[in-house]
Motif scaffolding. Structure first.
Motif, mmCIF file in Angstrom:
data_model
loop_
_atom_site.group_PDB
_atom_site.id
_atom_site.type_symbol
_atom_site.label_atom_id
_atom_site.label_comp_id
_atom_site.label_asym_id
_atom_site.label_seq_id
_atom_site.Cartn_x
_atom_site.Cartn_y
_atom_site.Cartn_z
ATOM 1 N N ALA A 116 41.905 27.102 -9.923
ATOM 2 C CA ALA A 116 42.836 27.676 -10.891
ATOM 3 C C ALA A 116 43.253 26.607 -11.903
ATOM 4 N N HIS A 117 43.971 27.037 -12.924
ATOM 5 C CA HIS A 117 44.401 26.114 -13.980
ATOM 6 C C HIS A 117 45.156 24.927 -13.385
ATOM 7 N N THR A 118 46.118 25.198 -12.525
ATOM 8 C CA THR A 118 46.803 24.191 -11.714
ATOM 9 C C THR A 118 47.124 24.844 -10.379
ATOM 10 N N ASN A 119 47.755 24.093 -9.494
ATOM 11 C CA ASN A 119 48.149 24.660 -8.208
ATOM 12 C C ASN A 119 49.219 25.741 -8.356
ATOM 13 N N ALA A 120 49.829 25.849 -9.545
ATOM 14 C CA ALA A 120 50.853 26.868 -9.783
ATOM 15 C C ALA A 120 50.275 28.145 -10.383
ATOM 16 N N ASP A 121 48.967 28.218 -10.526
ATOM 17 C CA ASP A 121 48.307 29.334 -11.210
ATOM 18 C C ASP A 121 47.567 30.216 -10.206
#
Length: 350
Positions: free
Chosen positions: A252-257
């Motif tokens: 994902a884009h970052t671990n928050a995505d």
């Protein structure tokens, strides 16, 4: 027209290209090792976010050929201008991996010595580092140095005004800078089709009067050869060069995505068939330059490397709360002075 990129992305591992020579086996082996270590570092950094050791981590799994190729194509005296997704490039350049992760764990500085490593701080705002790269490259040229600046960017950055200003400035002043665009298909959740309808992002260089090329970003040999050509072009005083690498980010884009909300089913599986490490490994094995023992040895080295990162990142950093007030302004404002006094009073009361 000499400025036009190839009609399709350059590939070398599966088909020869008369314009671009195949890199020597020793160089490809070095790239393979750096890519394997880089992927293991990337996986370890992702795990550290789940443990709360990092505030955020943008993975570049799947883009290792670009991350490593960019570093291997420039010299020790050249400058690298990375984005937030280019941690593997920094590790491949020999920067201490814990220093690379310092910014992402929430520190107030980038962690490594920028002038000593000739590597700018990782840039989060899209495309602003492209202007920094052009300015440095232009300044080095005025000093009579043959320094080249390598500016890394993603496809989303091409939608920003800073990108176009950087290309125009670089072309007008013939700055020795290579713009290396890693087109991984998405700007966070926005697909490329909603960003541009150009034949390729590489074609954007033509309007500014600079040489451009597009390359298969999962083909490590092609990335190295194309970037070698671009760096040589810039170093010879021929002006800037724009390279677009067609690649894909597996995570994902970052671990928050949550990438499942915008990526269609099966897309990741399709790109896994073109895994850059697997492509290069098969080529090296076919040529007799890599065997099971070497693969196992490099994998073991990567595990040891990751273990060292993990151990060191488990150590709590020494922090000083007063750092919050340092380097904000040359002269502290009355508000900052008051807040600092409040902090000291609270600390004395503990």
């Amino acid at each position: 027209m000499e400025w036009l990129p190839s009609s399709s992305p350059v590939r070398l591992l599966e088909q020869p290209d008369p314009k671009y020579p195949m890199p020597e086996p020793a160089r490809l082996l070095a790239a393979y090792r750096a890519m394997v270590l880089g992927r293991r570092f990337d996986a370890q950094a992702t795990t550290l976010t789940k443990q709360g050791r990092l505030a955020v981590y943008p993975s570049s799994r799947g883009q290792e050929a670009c991350q490593v190729g960019a570093v291997l194509s420039i010299g020790a005296d050249d400058w690298l201008f990375p984005t937030y997704r280019d941690s593997v490039s920094l590790v491949a350049r020999g920067i201490d991996p814990v220093e690379v992760l310092t910014l992402l764990r929430g520190d107030w500085h980038c962690g490594y010595d920028v002038p000593a490593t000739r590597t700018a701080a990782q840039c989060t705002p899209l495309a602003t580092q492209t202007l920094h790269a052009v300015g440095l490259a232009h300044g080095e040229a005025r000093k009579g140095n043959d320094t080249v600046a390598m500016a890394l960017l993603g496809d989303g950055a091409t939608s920003e005004g800073d990108f176009h200003e950087a290309l125009n400035f670089a072309a007008v002043f013939r700055a020795p800078v290579v713009f290396f665009m890693q087109n991984n298909g998405y700007a966070i959740s926005v697909p490329l089709a909603k960003q541009s309808v150009a034949p390729s992002l590489a074609h954007k260089g033509i309007g500014y009067g600079m040489r451009s090329e597009q390359v298969d970003g999962n083909d490590a040999a092609a990335v190295l050869s194309v970037l070698d050509s671009a760096v040589a072009h810039a170093r010879a005083g021929n002006g800037p060069f724009l390279v677009e690498a067609h690649t894909y980010r597996m995570e994902a884009h970052t671990n928050a995505d949550d990438a499942t909300r915008y990526r269609p089913p099966g897309e990741v599986e399709h790109w896994q068939q073109r895994d850059p490490i697997g492509l290069l490994e098969r080529h090296l094995r076919a040529g007799g330059h890599l065997d099971d023992a070497a693969v196992e040895r490099i994998a073991a080295e990567a595990e040891e490397f990751a273990a060292g990162v993990r151990t060191r990142m488990q150590q709590e950093p020494a922090v000083d709360p007063e750092d919050l007030f340092r380097h904000v302004y040359a002269e502290p404002t009355p508000q900052l002075t008051e807040q600092l006094a409040q902090l000291r009073a609270e600390q004395e009361a503990l």
